[in-house]
Design a protein around this motif. Sequence first.
Motif, PDB file in Angstrom:
ATOM      1  N   ASP A  66      -3.917   7.711   1.245  1.00  0.00           N
ATOM      2  CA  ASP A  66      -4.623   8.288   0.100  1.00  0.00           C
ATOM      3  C   ASP A  66      -4.996   7.146  -0.857  1.00  0.00           C
ATOM      4  O   ASP A  66      -4.159   6.649  -1.607  1.00  0.00           O
ATOM      5  N   THR A  67      -6.243   6.731  -0.821  1.00  0.00           N
ATOM      6  CA  THR A  67      -6.700   5.588  -1.611  1.00  0.00           C
ATOM      7  C   THR A  67      -6.408   5.755  -3.096  1.00  0.00           C
ATOM      8  O   THR A  67      -6.122   4.778  -3.790  1.00  0.00           O
ATOM      9  N   ALA A  68      -6.413   6.980  -3.587  1.00  0.00           N
ATOM     10  CA  ALA A  68      -6.197   7.232  -5.015  1.00  0.00           C
ATOM     11  C   ALA A  68      -4.818   6.780  -5.491  1.00  0.00           C
ATOM     12  O   ALA A  68      -4.642   6.467  -6.669  1.00  0.00           O
ATOM     13  N   THR A  69      -3.831   6.717  -4.600  1.00  0.00           N
ATOM     14  CA  THR A  69      -2.482   6.315  -5.018  1.00  0.00           C
ATOM     15  C   THR A  69      -2.383   4.817  -5.268  1.00  0.00           C
ATOM     16  O   THR A  69      -1.488   4.369  -5.969  1.00  0.00           O
ATOM     17  N   GLY A  70      -3.277   4.020  -4.664  1.00  0.00           N
ATOM     18  CA  GLY A  70      -3.204   2.566  -4.804  1.00  0.00           C
ATOM     19  C   GLY A  70      -2.054   1.949  -4.029  1.00  0.00           C
ATOM     20  O   GLY A  70      -1.753   0.770  -4.185  1.00  0.00           O
ATOM     21  N   PHE A  71      -1.386   2.742  -3.172  1.00  0.00           N
ATOM     22  CA  PHE A  71      -0.249   2.227  -2.394  1.00  0.00           C
ATOM     23  C   PHE A  71      -0.657   1.027  -1.545  1.00  0.00           C
ATOM     24  O   PHE A  71       0.130   0.120  -1.346  1.00  0.00           O
ATOM     25  N   TYR A  72      -1.875   1.027  -1.033  1.00  0.00           N
ATOM     26  CA  TYR A  72      -2.342  -0.058  -0.169  1.00  0.00           C
ATOM     27  C   TYR A  72      -2.359  -1.394  -0.889  1.00  0.00           C
ATOM     28  O   TYR A  72      -2.386  -2.446  -0.270  1.00  0.00           O
ATOM     29  N   PHE A  73      -2.314  -1.370  -2.206  1.00  0.00           N
ATOM     30  CA  PHE A  73      -2.410  -2.568  -3.023  1.00  0.00           C
ATOM     31  C   PHE A  73      -1.030  -3.100  -3.420  1.00  0.00           C
ATOM     32  O   PHE A  73      -0.910  -4.105  -4.081  1.00  0.00           O
ATOM     33  N   GLN A  74       0.031  -2.409  -2.993  1.00  0.00           N
ATOM     34  CA  GLN A  74       1.397  -2.777  -3.364  1.00  0.00           C
ATOM     35  C   GLN A  74       2.000  -3.720  -2.328  1.00  0.00           C
ATOM     36  O   GLN A  74       1.511  -3.829  -1.210  1.00  0.00           O
ATOM     37  N   SER A  75       3.117  -4.314  -2.685  1.00  0.00           N
ATOM     38  CA  SER A  75       3.819  -5.201  -1.757  1.00  0.00           C
ATOM     39  C   SER A  75       4.561  -4.377  -0.711  1.00  0.00           C
ATOM     40  O   SER A  75       4.913  -3.220  -0.948  1.00  0.00           O
ATOM     41  N   VAL A  76       4.822  -4.999   0.443  1.00  0.00           N
ATOM     42  CA  VAL A  76       5.583  -4.315   1.486  1.00  0.00           C
ATOM     43  C   VAL A  76       6.998  -4.002   0.984  1.00  0.00           C
ATOM     44  O   VAL A  76       7.560  -2.966   1.328  1.00  0.00           O
ATOM     45  N   GLY A  77       7.545  -4.857   0.146  1.00  0.00           N
ATOM     46  CA  GLY A  77       8.869  -4.604  -0.423  1.00  0.00           C
ATOM     47  C   GLY A  77       8.898  -3.344  -1.264  1.00  0.00           C
ATOM     48  O   GLY A  77       9.844  -2.563  -1.204  1.00  0.00           O
ATOM     49  N   TYR A  78       7.849  -3.154  -2.043  1.00  0.00           N
ATOM     50  CA  TYR A  78       7.774  -1.968  -2.897  1.00  0.00           C
ATOM     51  C   TYR A  78       7.582  -0.708  -2.052  1.00  0.00           C
ATOM     52  O   TYR A  78       8.310   0.268  -2.197  1.00  0.00           O
ATOM     53  N   VAL A  79       6.611  -0.704  -1.159  1.00  0.00           N
ATOM     54  CA  VAL A  79       6.303   0.477  -0.353  1.00  0.00           C
ATOM     55  C   VAL A  79       7.450   0.802   0.603  1.00  0.00           C
ATOM     56  O   VAL A  79       7.790   1.970   0.812  1.00  0.00           O
ATOM     57  N   SER A  80       8.092  -0.232   1.155  1.00  0.00           N
ATOM     58  CA  SER A  80       9.191   0.022   2.096  1.00  0.00           C
ATOM     59  C   SER A  80      10.371   0.697   1.415  1.00  0.00           C
ATOM     60  O   SER A  80      11.160   1.374   2.084  1.00  0.00           O
ATOM     61  N   SER A  81      10.513   0.552   0.103  1.00  0.00           N
ATOM     62  CA  SER A  81      11.620   1.224  -0.586  1.00  0.00           C
ATOM     63  C   SER A  81      11.464   2.741  -0.490  1.00  0.00           C
ATOM     64  O   SER A  81      12.456   3.462  -0.382  1.00  0.00           O
ATOM     65  N   PHE A  82      10.233   3.222  -0.503  1.00  0.00           N
ATOM     66  CA  PHE A  82      10.000   4.655  -0.353  1.00  0.00           C
ATOM     67  C   PHE A  82      10.275   5.088   1.086  1.00  0.00           C
ATOM     68  O   PHE A  82      10.874   6.131   1.335  1.00  0.00           O
ATOM     69  N   LEU A  83       9.844   4.262   2.023  1.00  0.00           N
ATOM     70  CA  LEU A  83      10.067   4.548   3.439  1.00  0.00           C
ATOM     71  C   LEU A  83      11.566   4.521   3.747  1.00  0.00           C
ATOM     72  O   LEU A  83      12.075   5.380   4.476  1.00  0.00           O
ATOM     73  N   LYS A  84      12.274   3.573   3.179  1.00  0.00           N
ATOM     74  CA  LYS A  84      13.727   3.488   3.368  1.00  0.00           C
ATOM     75  C   LYS A  84      14.395   4.781   2.907  1.00  0.00           C
ATOM     76  O   LYS A  84      15.265   5.316   3.590  1.00  0.00           O
ATOM     77  N   ASN A  85      13.977   5.273   1.765  1.00  0.00           N
ATOM     78  CA  ASN A  85      14.536   6.513   1.234  1.00  0.00           C
ATOM     79  C   ASN A  85      14.297   7.664   2.215  1.00  0.00           C
ATOM     80  O   ASN A  85      15.197   8.470   2.465  1.00  0.00           O
ATOM     81  N   GLU A  86      13.111   7.732   2.788  1.00  0.00           N
ATOM     82  CA  GLU A  86      12.814   8.791   3.753  1.00  0.00           C
ATOM     83  C   GLU A  86      13.655   8.649   5.022  1.00  0.00           C
ATOM     84  O   GLU A  86      14.189   9.639   5.522  1.00  0.00           O
ATOM     85  N   VAL A  87      13.768   7.427   5.532  1.00  0.00           N
ATOM     86  CA  VAL A  87      14.535   7.194   6.762  1.00  0.00           C
ATOM     87  C   VAL A  87      15.997   7.549   6.549  1.00  0.00           C
ATOM     88  O   VAL A  87      16.611   8.256   7.350  1.00  0.00           O
TER      89      VAL A  87
END
Length: 173
Positions: free
Chosen positions: A146-167
């Motif tokens: 979802d381009t509107a979130t701007g997630f694509y512009f974040q660091s892998v460290g930042y985005v992976s923290s959300f993925l870690k929480n899900e896992v």
Amino acid sequence: MKLYHGSNMRVENPDLQRSKPFKDFGQGFYLSDNYKQAEDLAIVKVEQMRRGEAIVNEFDFDESVLSSGELSVKIFDDYSEECFRNRKSPSKTQSFMTRLNPEQIKIMKDELTVELADWLMSTYGYSPSEALDVLYTSETFERLQDTATGFYFQSVGYVSSFLKNEVENATFS
């Protein structure tokens, strides 16, 4: 000295790898001695990220570090017109993001997808196909797309923290 950081999650140990690279004064961990300001920023962060709860993290800061040269510090003793201008006008990040064309955004999303799959393999020992299955069925990946979130512009460290929480909480679709 007590300093505060508003977020949508508890922060016990600040990690600059999770910081956005194009903030008002550069990549960093932003703190305030004003509790209300941190609380307001936490509320904004929850609205932006569409998850978590508004949390004001409190830190006991050793003031001797300010003169040690360990940190790059910008202190505003009073109201700052410079900071106010940065907050009231489009940020450097927003300005930069609006100049990206759809192909550039797609490339950024694809690169972050590869980095997240690599992160899943190295962190959890997943095979490539397992890592992609986990990633593609995650809410994090949905938000990345979802381009509107701007997630694509974040660091892998930042985005992976959300993925870690899900896992670690097994919250996949």
